[in-house]
Design a protein around this motif. Structure first.
Motif, short mmCIF file in Angstrom:
data_model
loop_
_atom_site.label_atom_id
_atom_site.label_comp_id
_atom_site.label_asym_id
_atom_site.label_seq_id
_atom_site.Cartn_x
_atom_site.Cartn_y
_atom_site.Cartn_z
N SER A 6 -5.41 2.10 -5.10
CA SER A 6 -3.96 2.12 -5.22
C SER A 6 -3.51 3.12 -6.27
CB SER A 6 -3.46 0.72 -5.58
OG SER A 6 -3.94 0.32 -6.87
N ILE A 7 -2.20 3.42 -6.26
CA ILE A 7 -1.63 4.37 -7.20
C ILE A 7 -0.36 3.79 -7.81
CG2 ILE A 7 -2.53 6.35 -5.92
CD1 ILE A 7 0.32 6.80 -4.84
N ALA A 8 0.18 4.50 -8.79
CA ALA A 8 1.45 4.16 -9.45
C ALA A 8 1.29 2.89 -10.27
CB ALA A 8 2.59 4.10 -8.45
N MET A 9 2.16 1.85 -10.05
CA MET A 9 2.13 0.68 -10.93
C MET A 9 1.67 -0.60 -10.27
SD MET A 9 5.15 -1.08 -13.23
CE MET A 9 4.91 -2.76 -13.85
N ASN A 59 -2.35 0.72 -1.57
CA ASN A 59 -0.89 0.74 -1.36
C ASN A 59 -0.46 2.10 -0.82
OD1 ASN A 59 -1.23 2.24 -3.70
ND2 ASN A 59 0.36 1.20 -4.87
N TYR A 60 -1.23 2.60 0.14
CA TYR A 60 -0.92 3.87 0.77
C TYR A 60 0.38 3.78 1.57
CZ TYR A 60 -5.85 5.12 -0.06
OH TYR A 60 -7.07 5.39 -0.62
N ARG A 61 0.99 4.94 1.81
CA ARG A 61 2.11 5.00 2.74
C ARG A 61 1.64 4.60 4.14
NH1 ARG A 61 2.05 9.87 0.49
NH2 ARG A 61 1.58 10.83 2.50
N ALA A 62 2.59 4.21 4.96
CA ALA A 62 2.24 3.75 6.31
C ALA A 62 1.43 4.81 7.06
CB ALA A 62 3.52 3.43 7.09
N GLY A 63 0.30 4.40 7.62
CA GLY A 63 -0.52 5.28 8.43
C GLY A 63 -1.63 5.99 7.68
N ASN A 121 -17.83 -5.02 6.51
CA ASN A 121 -18.03 -6.19 5.65
C ASN A 121 -17.04 -7.28 6.06
OD1 ASN A 121 -18.33 -8.10 3.66
ND2 ASN A 121 -17.92 -6.71 1.94
N PRO A 122 -17.42 -8.19 6.94
CA PRO A 122 -16.50 -9.24 7.40
C PRO A 122 -16.04 -10.17 6.29
CG PRO A 122 -18.43 -9.07 8.82
CD PRO A 122 -18.72 -8.26 7.61
N ASN A 123 -16.75 -10.20 5.16
CA ASN A 123 -16.39 -11.09 4.05
C ASN A 123 -15.37 -10.46 3.10
OD1 ASN A 123 -18.28 -13.03 4.92
ND2 ASN A 123 -19.93 -11.97 3.84
N LEU A 124 -14.94 -9.24 3.41
CA LEU A 124 -14.06 -8.51 2.51
C LEU A 124 -12.66 -9.11 2.47
CD1 LEU A 124 -13.97 -5.85 0.75
CD2 LEU A 124 -12.97 -4.76 2.78
N VAL A 125 -12.11 -9.25 1.25
CA VAL A 125 -10.69 -9.58 1.07
C VAL A 125 -9.97 -8.25 0.92
CG1 VAL A 125 -8.99 -10.59 -0.49
CG2 VAL A 125 -11.10 -11.83 0.05
N TYR A 126 -9.11 -7.95 1.88
CA TYR A 126 -8.44 -6.65 1.96
C TYR A 126 -6.96 -6.85 1.62
CZ TYR A 126 -7.05 -2.13 4.10
OH TYR A 126 -6.56 -0.87 4.36
N VAL A 127 -6.53 -6.31 0.49
CA VAL A 127 -5.14 -6.48 0.03
C VAL A 127 -4.38 -5.20 0.33
CG1 VAL A 127 -3.64 -7.01 -1.90
CG2 VAL A 127 -5.90 -8.06 -1.77
N SER A 128 -3.40 -5.31 1.20
CA SER A 128 -2.58 -4.18 1.61
C SER A 128 -1.17 -4.34 1.05
CB SER A 128 -2.54 -4.08 3.13
OG SER A 128 -1.70 -3.01 3.54
N MET A 129 -0.73 -3.38 0.25
CA MET A 129 0.57 -3.46 -0.40
C MET A 129 1.48 -2.37 0.14
SD MET A 129 -0.95 -3.97 -4.27
CE MET A 129 0.63 -4.34 -5.03
N SER A 130 2.75 -2.72 0.37
CA SER A 130 3.70 -1.76 0.91
C SER A 130 5.08 -2.02 0.34
CB SER A 130 3.73 -1.85 2.44
OG SER A 130 4.19 -3.14 2.86
N GLY A 131 6.00 -1.11 0.64
CA GLY A 131 7.36 -1.26 0.16
C GLY A 131 8.14 -2.31 0.92
N PHE A 132 8.07 -2.26 2.26
CA PHE A 132 8.93 -3.10 3.08
C PHE A 132 8.16 -3.90 4.13
CE2 PHE A 132 11.49 0.31 1.42
CZ PHE A 132 12.66 -0.31 1.05
#
Length: 397
Positions: free
Chosen positions: A13-16, A96-100, A116-127
């Motif tokens: 991720s980037i920024a804050m 927290n990449y931009r869409a796409g 890795n099926p055991n992975l916890v994948y946290v995806s952050m977005s604006g909207f």
């Protein structure tokens, strides 16, 4: 032993918001590997308040402690191979990449879950990852404006004021942190990894649970007034008031006690509903005119003696020097190899058996590239070859 010792987090991720969420996991003991471009993450080159450091600016320093830096070109085949190797042995992936962008880089959830099926994948977005606003920029001020909260404070007819902190970024970070912990708990119970989606719009909206329920359930509209009330849903007087030498805050007082404290007989015996709601501008003005006759320390002592909820309006200097802040050990201090002695807010949750800790400060770009690759079994010769071809960035020791 810290709570998350033995867990590995890949922070893409980037920024804050994303970096703060990952830092919290690192504060609890996780091995957080910051995946950044060979020339460093964007925030390394742009600091809030133009607060430059020696080699690391203050914004990056504050959001990236307890992390190791792997500087790598994700667009290269070799770089992508290394990421796949890391994913195979990791517990959490945050982006927290931009869409796409995640899809184009081959680090989308479906691709990584296949590794890795055991992975916890946290995806952050604006909207959110779908919907009409998916391509809008997720920027703090814009989300504050959209949240509706600005129109709950201040004077009618004047431009709404934003919060004095990066509020949406912060609450989104904590939402992601909570989501990652909850998904890890689920995995401990079931063995299943999963995708966790967090977006800034939902985070700042749900933060206003009480206010929005007053509107949606109670049907009470936001109504700003001529006087600068601090919240449209709380009765007067409620806000900040100028003294002879500063400012104080007063919250929902008993009118008789307020009258005695301020030597203002006109406030005595006022009806709470009439004065607090119907005539709240007049009430606020009466309190404003009474408070300004006193010095800050004097009026606060008088208000406290009458049991009136009140307090000083602090600067950051006042906050840092406050005795309760010192007692709570809210700030932590540590030595950084390039930035010297660092004093910064610590981890705000206390654990009786598993306290948080600072193992190292924010890393220099690629500071841990060699160590991370050696952990994967990459030879010194191959590491040098990757550096020579620009696939990785490294910090010469």
């Amino acid at each position: 032993m810290t709570i998350l010792k033995g867990y590995t987090v890949l922070d893409c991720s980037i920024a804050m918001a994303g970096p703060l969420a990952a830092q919290r996991l690192g504060d609890l003991g996780a091995d957080v590997i910051k995946i950044e471009p060979v020339n460093g993450e964007w925030q390394r080159h742009t600091a809030a308040g133009d607060a430059k450091g020696n080699e690391i600016n203050v914004s990056f320093l504050s959001l990236n402690r307890n992390k190791r830096s792997l500087a790598i070109d994700l667009k290269s085949d070799e770089g992508h191979k290394i990421i796949r190797q890391l994913v195979a042995k990791s517990d959490v992936f945050i982006q927290n990449y931009r869409a796409g962008v995640a899809d184009r880089l081959g680090v989308d959830y479906d691709t990584l879950a296949a590794i890795n099926p055991n992975l916890v994948y946290v995806s952050m977005s604006g909207f959110g990852e779908t919907g009409p606003y998916v391509k809008r920029p997720g920027q703090d001020l814009l989300l504050q404006a959209m949240s509706g909260a600005m129109l709950s404070a201040g004077r009618k007819g004047e431009a709404p004021q934003a919060a004095g902190q990066y509020l949406v970024d912060a609450v989104t970070a904590y939402s992601a942190f909570e989501g990652a912990l909850a998904a890890l708990l689920h995995r401990e119970r079931t063995g299943e990894g999963q995708k966790v989606e967090v977006n800034m719009l939902d985070a700042i909206t749900t933060l206003q649970m009480q206010e929005l329920s007053v509107f949606t359930v109670g049907g009470v509209p936001q109504t700003r007034s001529d006087e600068p009330h601090a919240h449209s849903y709380i009765r007067a007087p409620y806000g900040t008031f100028k003294t002879r030498n500063g400012y104080i805050a007063i919250a929902m007082p008993d009118f008789d006690g307020l009258s005695r404290a301020l030597d203002a007989p006109a406030l005595s015996g006022l009806d709470v509903d009439q004065a607090g709601w119907t005539d709240r501008d007049q009430t606020f003005a009466m309190v404003r005119e009474a408070v300004v006759k006193f010095n800050t320390d004097d009026v606060l002592k008088r208000l406290e003696a009458e049991g009136v909820w009140s307090g000083p309006v602090y600067s950051y200097a006042d906050l840092v020097a406050d005795p309760q802040i010192a007692h709570n050990q809210t700030f932590v201090e540590y030595d950084h190899p390039t930035e010297g002695r660092v004093k910064t807010p610590g981890f705000p949750i206390r654990f009786g058996r598993t306290p948080s800790s600072i193992r190292y400060g924010a890393p220099l770009t690629g500071e841990h590239t060699d160590d991370i690759l050696k952990d994967l079994g990459v030879s010194e010769q191959d590491i040098q070859s990757l550096a020579d071809t620009g696939v990785i960035g490294r910090r010469e020791k």
